[in-house]
Write an enzyme that holds these catalytic residues in place. Structure first.
Site, short mmCIF file in Angstrom:
data_model
loop_
_atom_site.label_atom_id
_atom_site.label_comp_id
_atom_site.label_asym_id
_atom_site.label_seq_id
_atom_site.Cartn_x
_atom_site.Cartn_y
_atom_site.Cartn_z
N LYS A 93 -0.81 7.83 -0.23
CA LYS A 93 -2.00 7.06 -0.64
C LYS A 93 -3.26 7.92 -0.51
O LYS A 93 -4.12 7.90 -1.39
CB LYS A 93 -2.13 5.80 0.23
CG LYS A 93 -1.05 4.74 -0.02
CD LYS A 93 -1.18 3.59 0.99
CE LYS A 93 0.01 2.68 1.00
NZ LYS A 93 -0.05 1.63 2.03
N ASP A 96 -6.44 -4.45 1.07
CA ASP A 96 -5.04 -4.85 1.21
C ASP A 96 -4.84 -6.33 0.86
O ASP A 96 -3.71 -6.77 0.65
CB ASP A 96 -4.62 -4.69 2.68
CG ASP A 96 -3.66 -3.54 2.91
OD1 ASP A 96 -2.93 -3.19 1.98
OD2 ASP A 96 -3.65 -3.03 4.04
N GLN A 150 -2.36 0.40 8.18
CA GLN A 150 -0.97 0.43 7.72
C GLN A 150 -0.06 -0.42 8.62
O GLN A 150 -0.11 -0.33 9.85
CB GLN A 150 -0.47 1.89 7.68
CG GLN A 150 0.92 2.07 7.14
CD GLN A 150 1.06 1.80 5.64
OE1 GLN A 150 0.08 1.82 4.90
NE2 GLN A 150 2.26 1.55 5.19
N1 GUN Z 1 3.12 -1.52 4.80
C1 GUN Z 1 3.95 -1.71 3.74
N2 GUN Z 1 3.23 -2.10 2.66
C2 GUN Z 1 1.94 -2.13 3.04
C3 GUN Z 1 0.72 -2.45 2.36
O1 GUN Z 1 0.68 -2.79 1.17
N3 GUN Z 1 -0.41 -2.36 3.11
C4 GUN Z 1 -0.40 -2.01 4.42
N4 GUN Z 1 -1.54 -1.98 5.06
N5 GUN Z 1 0.72 -1.72 5.08
C5 GUN Z 1 1.87 -1.77 4.39
#
Ligand code: GUN
Length: 293
Positions: A52, A119, A96
């Site tokens: 990312k 998110d 995350q």
């Molecule tokens: N862990 C798995 N998918 C995601 C997501 O879309 N956002 C975040 N913050 N953590 C994740």
């Protein structure tokens, strides 16, 4: 044979749209800023956050990752989030998941400023999505699946949608998106979970089957209606004795046997995964546009 939904190509389209918006912001002297917070050393999270952040940099974002030890207390993490909320260089904040025990994820996500919650995990944004208020941020994975369906011209209104899994990141928000009244929604949505009876029977009724429960190759050919759209969200590491790492990644769908029956199907990898990043950067650009209007 089915149409393969090329998530990489569709994500690329969205990145191009985002790049154009970033260029417009740049003419106003604004650079979208996205900060990642990773707590602990979960190997998958390391990989995901790395991907990312790399893509953010490619698109000209300001971005960084705050890495905190697994021993970080909830109070400490909340204090860090308060500081990021107050820092105007960050338009988006992504903490995350999963977070190490005993940190309460709900408490953490409720602390992120809803205007920086790219998110879409803050209760305010979750509520807006359920209410059909397009003003909030939509979680990236279900938002990305929605874009895959729309841009592949999969008929959604009136469709029988079956979602396997009721998680807060995919299953529940996915149901919220597709059940709304609207041109690209208006579906009949069933959420199947560990308490459901006759799972295979539900699946066989689906025009659109979205597998997001994290069970390797759970969806078999016998569970899919001919011509159905099958979306595979799963990322499962399974033993693979012959390989160099001793493991390999498989989805929630047995692709080889389901693909000949499905009308549309996502490959895995190369389906949903790239879309999650594309939606994250699109959401962050929107946060920057809104913060600087
Ligand atoms: N862990 C798995 N998918 C995601 C997501 O879309 N956002 C975040 N913050 N953590 C994740």
């Amino acid at each position: 044979m089915s149409v393969i939904i090329d998530g990489r190509a569709i994500a690329q389209q969205i990145h191009a749209e985002t790049a154009a918006r970033v260029a417009t912001l740049k003419t106003r002297g604004i650079q979208p800023g996205l900060v990642f917070v990773r707590v602990g050393e979960d190997p998958s999270s390391q990989v995901y956050v790395g991907m990312k952040e790399k893509k953010s940099a490619e698109l000209g974002f300001r971005s960084t990752t705050l890495v905190l030890p697994a021993t970080t207390s909830e109070a400490e993490l909340l204090a860090r989030i308060d500081a990021l909320n107050a820092d105007p260089q960050w338009h988006g904040i992504l903490v995350q998941a999963p977070l190490p025990h005993p940190i309460n994820a709900a408490t953490v996500y409720a602390r992120v400023d809803p205007e920086k919650d790219v998110d879409g995990f803050h209760p305010l944004n979750v509520g807006k999505l359920l209410l059909g208020d397009s003003d909030g941020f939509v979680p990236c994975t279900p938002g990305g699946i929605h874009e895959l369906l729309i841009r592949s011209e999969v008929p959604i209104p009136g469709a029988e949608v079956v979602i396997l899994g009721r998680g807060n990141i995919v299953g529940k928000p996915m149901a919220s998106i597709l059940v709304q009244k609207g041109r690209h929604a208006n579906a009949t949505v069933t959420v199947v979970h560990s308490g459901s009876r006759d799972v295979a029977e539900h699946c066989r009724r689906a025009d659109i089957l979205i597998a997001a429960m994290g069970v390797p190759e759970f969806v078999r050919a016998s569970m899919v209606k001919p011509g159905a759209t099958v979306i595979d969200v799963g990322v499962n590491r399974v033993p693979s004795p012959g390989s160099t790492t001793g493991t390999r990644l498989v989805g929630d769908v047995a692709f080889a046997e389901v693909a000949p029956i499905a009308g549309w199907i996502t490959p895995n990898p190369g389906g949903v995964g790239p879309m999650t990043i594309a939606m994250l950067l699109s959401n962050t650009t929107r946060a920057a546009e809104r913060a600087t209007r």
